[in-house]
Design an enzyme around this catalytic site. Structure first.
Site, PDB file in Angstrom:
ATOM      1  N   CYS A   2       0.834  -1.205   0.000  1.00  0.00           N
ATOM      2  CA  CYS A   2       0.000   0.000   0.000  1.00  0.00           C
ATOM      3  C   CYS A   2       0.873   1.261   0.000  1.00  0.00           C
ATOM      4  O   CYS A   2       2.078   1.204   0.229  1.00  0.00           O
ATOM      5  CB  CYS A   2      -0.987  -0.022   1.178  1.00  0.00           C
ATOM      6  SG  CYS A   2      -0.387   0.726   2.698  1.00  0.00           S
ATOM      7  N   ASP A  28       2.030  15.620   5.801  1.00  0.00           N
ATOM      8  CA  ASP A  28       0.936  15.327   4.875  1.00  0.00           C
ATOM      9  C   ASP A  28       1.168  16.104   3.583  1.00  0.00           C
ATOM     10  O   ASP A  28       1.533  17.282   3.608  1.00  0.00           O
ATOM     11  CB  ASP A  28      -0.409  15.708   5.502  1.00  0.00           C
ATOM     12  CG  ASP A  28      -1.590  15.080   4.767  1.00  0.00           C
ATOM     13  OD1 ASP A  28      -2.251  14.204   5.361  1.00  0.00           O
ATOM     14  OD2 ASP A  28      -1.853  15.467   3.609  1.00  0.00           O
ATOM     15  N   HIS A  44       1.950  -3.040   8.278  1.00  0.00           N
ATOM     16  CA  HIS A  44       0.632  -2.701   7.738  1.00  0.00           C
ATOM     17  C   HIS A  44      -0.485  -3.112   8.693  1.00  0.00           C
ATOM     18  O   HIS A  44      -0.684  -4.293   8.963  1.00  0.00           O
ATOM     19  CB  HIS A  44       0.420  -3.367   6.379  1.00  0.00           C
ATOM     20  CG  HIS A  44      -0.871  -2.970   5.741  1.00  0.00           C
ATOM     21  ND1 HIS A  44      -1.018  -1.795   5.025  1.00  0.00           N
ATOM     22  CD2 HIS A  44      -2.095  -3.548   5.755  1.00  0.00           C
ATOM     23  CE1 HIS A  44      -2.272  -1.695   4.602  1.00  0.00           C
ATOM     24  NE2 HIS A  44      -2.955  -2.750   5.039  1.00  0.00           N
ATOM     25  N   ASN A  84      -9.040   8.647  10.853  1.00  0.00           N
ATOM     26  CA  ASN A  84     -10.253   8.299  10.123  1.00  0.00           C
ATOM     27  C   ASN A  84     -10.280   6.787   9.924  1.00  0.00           C
ATOM     28  O   ASN A  84      -9.300   6.204   9.458  1.00  0.00           O
ATOM     29  CB  ASN A  84     -10.284   9.012   8.772  1.00  0.00           C
ATOM     30  CG  ASN A  84     -10.395  10.515   8.928  1.00  0.00           C
ATOM     31  OD1 ASN A  84     -11.160  11.002   9.758  1.00  0.00           O
ATOM     32  ND2 ASN A  84      -9.618  11.251   8.157  1.00  0.00           N
ATOM     33  N   GLY A  90     -14.338   8.800   5.957  1.00  0.00           N
ATOM     34  CA  GLY A  90     -13.599   9.311   4.801  1.00  0.00           C
ATOM     35  C   GLY A  90     -12.167   8.843   4.735  1.00  0.00           C
ATOM     36  O   GLY A  90     -11.309   9.519   4.152  1.00  0.00           O
ATOM     37  N   THR A  92      -9.033   7.472   3.328  1.00  0.00           N
ATOM     38  CA  THR A  92      -8.647   7.313   1.924  1.00  0.00           C
ATOM     39  C   THR A  92      -7.422   6.410   1.775  1.00  0.00           C
ATOM     40  O   THR A  92      -7.251   5.785   0.733  1.00  0.00           O
ATOM     41  CB  THR A  92      -8.352   8.675   1.260  1.00  0.00           C
ATOM     42  OG1 THR A  92      -7.323   9.335   1.983  1.00  0.00           O
ATOM     43  CG2 THR A  92      -9.598   9.540   1.224  1.00  0.00           C
ATOM     44  N   HIS A  95      -4.077   2.277   5.555  1.00  0.00           N
ATOM     45  CA  HIS A  95      -2.943   1.897   6.400  1.00  0.00           C
ATOM     46  C   HIS A  95      -3.065   2.816   7.610  1.00  0.00           C
ATOM     47  O   HIS A  95      -3.084   4.049   7.449  1.00  0.00           O
ATOM     48  CB  HIS A  95      -1.627   2.114   5.640  1.00  0.00           C
ATOM     49  CG  HIS A  95      -0.375   1.783   6.391  1.00  0.00           C
ATOM     50  ND1 HIS A  95       0.589   0.925   5.899  1.00  0.00           N
ATOM     51  CD2 HIS A  95       0.089   2.205   7.598  1.00  0.00           C
ATOM     52  CE1 HIS A  95       1.587   0.835   6.770  1.00  0.00           C
ATOM     53  NE2 HIS A  95       1.311   1.630   7.808  1.00  0.00           N
ATOM     54  N   HIS A  97      -3.130   5.402  10.329  1.00  0.00           N
ATOM     55  CA  HIS A  97      -2.347   6.626  10.488  1.00  0.00           C
ATOM     56  C   HIS A  97      -3.083   7.583  11.405  1.00  0.00           C
ATOM     57  O   HIS A  97      -4.313   7.600  11.443  1.00  0.00           O
ATOM     58  CB  HIS A  97      -2.056   7.294   9.136  1.00  0.00           C
ATOM     59  CG  HIS A  97      -3.265   7.563   8.294  1.00  0.00           C
ATOM     60  ND1 HIS A  97      -3.872   6.595   7.529  1.00  0.00           N
ATOM     61  CD2 HIS A  97      -3.995   8.702   8.097  1.00  0.00           C
ATOM     62  CE1 HIS A  97      -4.904   7.121   6.896  1.00  0.00           C
ATOM     63  NE2 HIS A  97      -5.019   8.398   7.222  1.00  0.00           N
ATOM     64  N   HIS A  99      -3.343  11.602  12.258  1.00  0.00           N
ATOM     65  CA  HIS A  99      -3.036  12.964  11.843  1.00  0.00           C
ATOM     66  C   HIS A  99      -2.705  13.777  13.096  1.00  0.00           C
ATOM     67  O   HIS A  99      -3.436  13.701  14.086  1.00  0.00           O
ATOM     68  CB  HIS A  99      -4.247  13.630  11.177  1.00  0.00           C
ATOM     69  CG  HIS A  99      -4.755  12.959   9.946  1.00  0.00           C
ATOM     70  ND1 HIS A  99      -4.564  13.478   8.679  1.00  0.00           N
ATOM     71  CD2 HIS A  99      -5.472  11.822   9.758  1.00  0.00           C
ATOM     72  CE1 HIS A  99      -5.145  12.693   7.781  1.00  0.00           C
ATOM     73  NE2 HIS A  99      -5.715  11.691   8.406  1.00  0.00           N
TER      74      HIS A  99
HETATM   75  P1  5GP Z   1      -7.182   9.846   5.442  1.00  0.00           P
HETATM   76  O1  5GP Z   1      -8.102  10.606   4.528  1.00  0.00           O
HETATM   77  O2  5GP Z   1      -7.064   8.398   5.014  1.00  0.00           O
HETATM   78  O3  5GP Z   1      -7.462  10.003   6.899  1.00  0.00           O
HETATM   79  O4  5GP Z   1      -5.774  10.517   5.284  1.00  0.00           O
HETATM   80  C1  5GP Z   1      -4.892  10.252   4.256  1.00  0.00           C
HETATM   81  C2  5GP Z   1      -3.952  11.419   4.204  1.00  0.00           C
HETATM   82  O5  5GP Z   1      -2.827  11.023   3.449  1.00  0.00           O
HETATM   83  C3  5GP Z   1      -4.538  12.660   3.516  1.00  0.00           C
HETATM   84  O6  5GP Z   1      -4.508  13.744   4.438  1.00  0.00           O
HETATM   85  C4  5GP Z   1      -3.627  12.876   2.309  1.00  0.00           C
HETATM   86  O7  5GP Z   1      -3.373  14.231   2.053  1.00  0.00           O
HETATM   87  C5  5GP Z   1      -2.363  12.131   2.704  1.00  0.00           C
HETATM   88  N1  5GP Z   1      -1.629  11.586   1.597  1.00  0.00           N
HETATM   89  C6  5GP Z   1      -2.142  10.887   0.532  1.00  0.00           C
HETATM   90  N2  5GP Z   1      -1.159  10.509  -0.293  1.00  0.00           N
HETATM   91  C7  5GP Z   1       0.009  10.977   0.245  1.00  0.00           C
HETATM   92  C8  5GP Z   1       1.379  10.891  -0.169  1.00  0.00           C
HETATM   93  O8  5GP Z   1       1.730  10.309  -1.190  1.00  0.00           O
HETATM   94  N3  5GP Z   1       2.294  11.499   0.637  1.00  0.00           N
HETATM   95  C9  5GP Z   1       1.942  12.140   1.791  1.00  0.00           C
HETATM   96  N4  5GP Z   1       2.923  12.687   2.510  1.00  0.00           N
HETATM   97  N5  5GP Z   1       0.665  12.237   2.208  1.00  0.00           N
HETATM   98  C10 5GP Z   1      -0.290  11.651   1.444  1.00  0.00           C
HETATM   99 ZN    ZN Z   2       0.365  -0.460   4.335  1.00  0.00          ZN
END
Ligand code: 5GP
Ligand code: ZN
Length: 111
Positions: A2, A28, A44, A84, A90, A92, A95, A97, A99
């Site tokens: 991923c 981010d 993962h 999230n 939401g 996206t 994996h 994480h 924030h």
């Molecule tokens: P989620 O929406 O899953 O809580 O957060 C995913 C976060 O990953 C988003 O805030 C998005 O901006 C960040 N993100 C997505 N792709 C990348 C990437 O390739 N590099 C970095 N540094 N952040 C990413």
């Molecule tokens: Zn992963």
């Protein structure tokens, strides 16, 4: 692998803020606050739903490091930690994480 596994492996570049053998913190790519950092376990885990007795030590370690990362970033006024989990939230990147958001007065709307 991923996206965040690739970032953890160094296959996709990121702006690293903190790294040890278990976890990685990086900026981010689309920051929603002056400071917007993502903290991930290197192994993962798909989301908060994937936290178990076997891997929760990683989550504990992440939460041990979050205040240190926040202090290093100068977030003396406070900060928000968000994860999230699933479609309604939401998520996206599937994996786990966390924030870290700060550096301004954050919205009072949590949801
Ligand atoms: P989620 O929406 O899953 O809580 O957060 C995913 C976060 O990953 C988003 O805030 C998005 O901006 C960040 N993100 C997505 N792709 C990348 C990437 O390739 N590099 C970095 N540094 N952040 C990413
Ligand atoms: Zn992963």
């Amino acid at each position: 692998m991923c996206l965040f596994c690739k970032i953890a492996a160094g296959e996709i570049p990121s702006t690293k803020v903190y790294e040890d053998d278990q976890i990685l913190a990086f900026r981010d790519i689309a920051p929603m606050a002056p400071t917007h950092i993502l903290v991930i376990p290197k192994t993962h885990i798909p989301s908060v739903d994937g936290i178990t007795a076997e891997n929760s030590n990683l989550v504990a370690h992440i939460f041990e490091m979050i205040p240190k990362i926040a202090a290093e970033e100068g977030l003396t006024g406070g900060y928000r930690v968000v994860s999230n989990c699933g479609a309604d939230a939401g998520q996206t990147v599937h994996h786990l994480h966390f924030h870290i958001l700060g550096g301004k007065q954050l919205s009072t709307e949590m949801a």
